[in-house]
Design an enzyme around this catalytic site. Structure first.
Site, PDB file in Angstrom:
ATOM      1  N   SER A 138       0.851  -1.189   0.000  1.00 32.23           N
ATOM      2  CA  SER A 138       0.000   0.000   0.000  1.00 32.23           C
ATOM      3  C   SER A 138       0.881   1.231   0.000  1.00 32.23           C
ATOM      4  O   SER A 138       2.035   1.189   0.449  1.00 32.23           O
ATOM      5  CB  SER A 138      -0.882   0.004   1.260  1.00 32.23           C
ATOM      6  OG  SER A 138      -1.514   1.247   1.442  1.00 32.23           O
ATOM      7  N   TYR A 156      -1.694  -1.086  10.170  1.00 32.91           N
ATOM      8  CA  TYR A 156      -1.731  -1.298   8.722  1.00 32.91           C
ATOM      9  C   TYR A 156      -0.458  -0.763   8.087  1.00 32.91           C
ATOM     10  O   TYR A 156       0.178  -1.438   7.274  1.00 32.91           O
ATOM     11  CB  TYR A 156      -2.953  -0.603   8.139  1.00 32.91           C
ATOM     12  CG  TYR A 156      -3.200  -0.888   6.681  1.00 32.91           C
ATOM     13  CD1 TYR A 156      -3.720  -2.109   6.268  1.00 32.91           C
ATOM     14  CD2 TYR A 156      -2.931   0.079   5.711  1.00 32.91           C
ATOM     15  CE1 TYR A 156      -3.959  -2.365   4.928  1.00 32.91           C
ATOM     16  CE2 TYR A 156      -3.166  -0.172   4.366  1.00 32.91           C
ATOM     17  CZ  TYR A 156      -3.678  -1.392   3.985  1.00 32.91           C
ATOM     18  OH  TYR A 156      -3.904  -1.642   2.645  1.00 32.91           O
TER      19      TYR A 156
END
Length: 278
Positions: A134, A147
């Site tokens: 990401s 995350y």
């Protein structure tokens, strides 16, 4: 046994995983899509011809079964797409330990387990691995430290595999998508928009206001890059960490205050039209 290359795609029932499966199938790959929800996997299977398999990508037992079933059905494994991932919000002081552990298990341990289980077969086939990380692996996003950290760890796992196994013919790379139109992102935009009184498209527009491309990605755009990295066309690309974010991580945050769309009061930028073209 098939003569076509064979790929396993985790998190293959929706979003980037499903889009990648579609791109690979169009390029005559055999694809095993796996995830926890049989109904979404069956939909991908019907629409693409991929083979569905219900698997918890964070379970060593399930991962071993996934590799064994793929080898029994197709005879080789040429590519892995490590796409399964979850996000649990909360700053370090707010985040529950169970939520942290869940993200580590799914986003980092799961990719490690599948790479480890499949490596002998990948080495035999001269295969390739792509970890779907990401933009949050490259720039910290507020409120999601678990995350951020696990996706950053995934990029380093890919580079470590490239360093340790490149001489044995293995390539391992990571892609780092920014905002991408997926089922998960749609829900986030709906929640974000509800707070601000915006429709989904307006919320996407605001979220990508300072992205140079001024729009979110299509899942197929990320899937096309993943398919290229798995292919022989990327034969000398190894250990790369590639943003797929419309230029988002290239932006200097210190210059945003000078953008004419930012008011002196610091209110959010006005929505701009979302450019739908690729």
């Amino acid at each position: 046994m098939t003569k076509n290359p064979v790929a396993i795609v985790t998190g293959g029932g929706t979003g980037i995983g499903a889009a990648t499966a579609a791109v690979l199938r169009a390029q005559e790959w055999e694809v095993v899509v796996c995830g926890r929800r049989p109904e979404t996997l069956e939909h991908v299977a019907r629409t693409t011809g991929a083979t569905p398999l219900v698997v918890d990508a964070a379970s060593e037992k399930d991962v071993d079964r996934l590799v064994e079933t793929t080898m029994a059905g197709f005879g080789s494994i040429n590519g892995l797409v490590l796409n399964a991932g979850i996000v649990r919000p909360g700053t370090v002081s707010e985040l529950a330990t169970d939520d942290w552990n869940a993200m580590v298990s799914t986003n980092l341990t799961g990719p490690f387990l599948l790479a480890k289980a499949a490596l002998p077969n990948l080495i035999s086939a001269g295969g390739s691995i792509v970890g779907v990380a990401s933009a949050a692996a490259l720039r910290a996003s507020a409120g999601i430290p678990g995350y951020n950290a696990t996706k950053a760890g995934l990029t380093m796992l890919m580079q470590s595999i490239a360093v340790d196994y490149g001489h044995r013919g293995i390539r391992a790379n990571a892609v780092c998508p920014g905002w991408t139109r997926t089922e998960m992102a749609d829900m986030e935009m709906d929640e974000y928009g509800e707070e601000l009184g915006l429709e989904r498209e307006e919320a996407y527009s605001v979220a990508t206001s300072f992205v140079p491309s001024r729009r979110p990605a299509k899942a197929s755009e990320v899937g096309s890059l993943i398919a290229w990295l798995l292919s022989g066309q990327a034969s000398y690309v190894n250990g790369a960490v590639i943003p797929v974010d419309g230029g988002m991580t290239a932006v200097d945050p210190g210059s945003l205050a000078l953008d004419p769309r930012v008011t002196i009061s610091g209110s959010r930028p006005a929505p701009v039209p979302v450019n739908q073209s690729p």
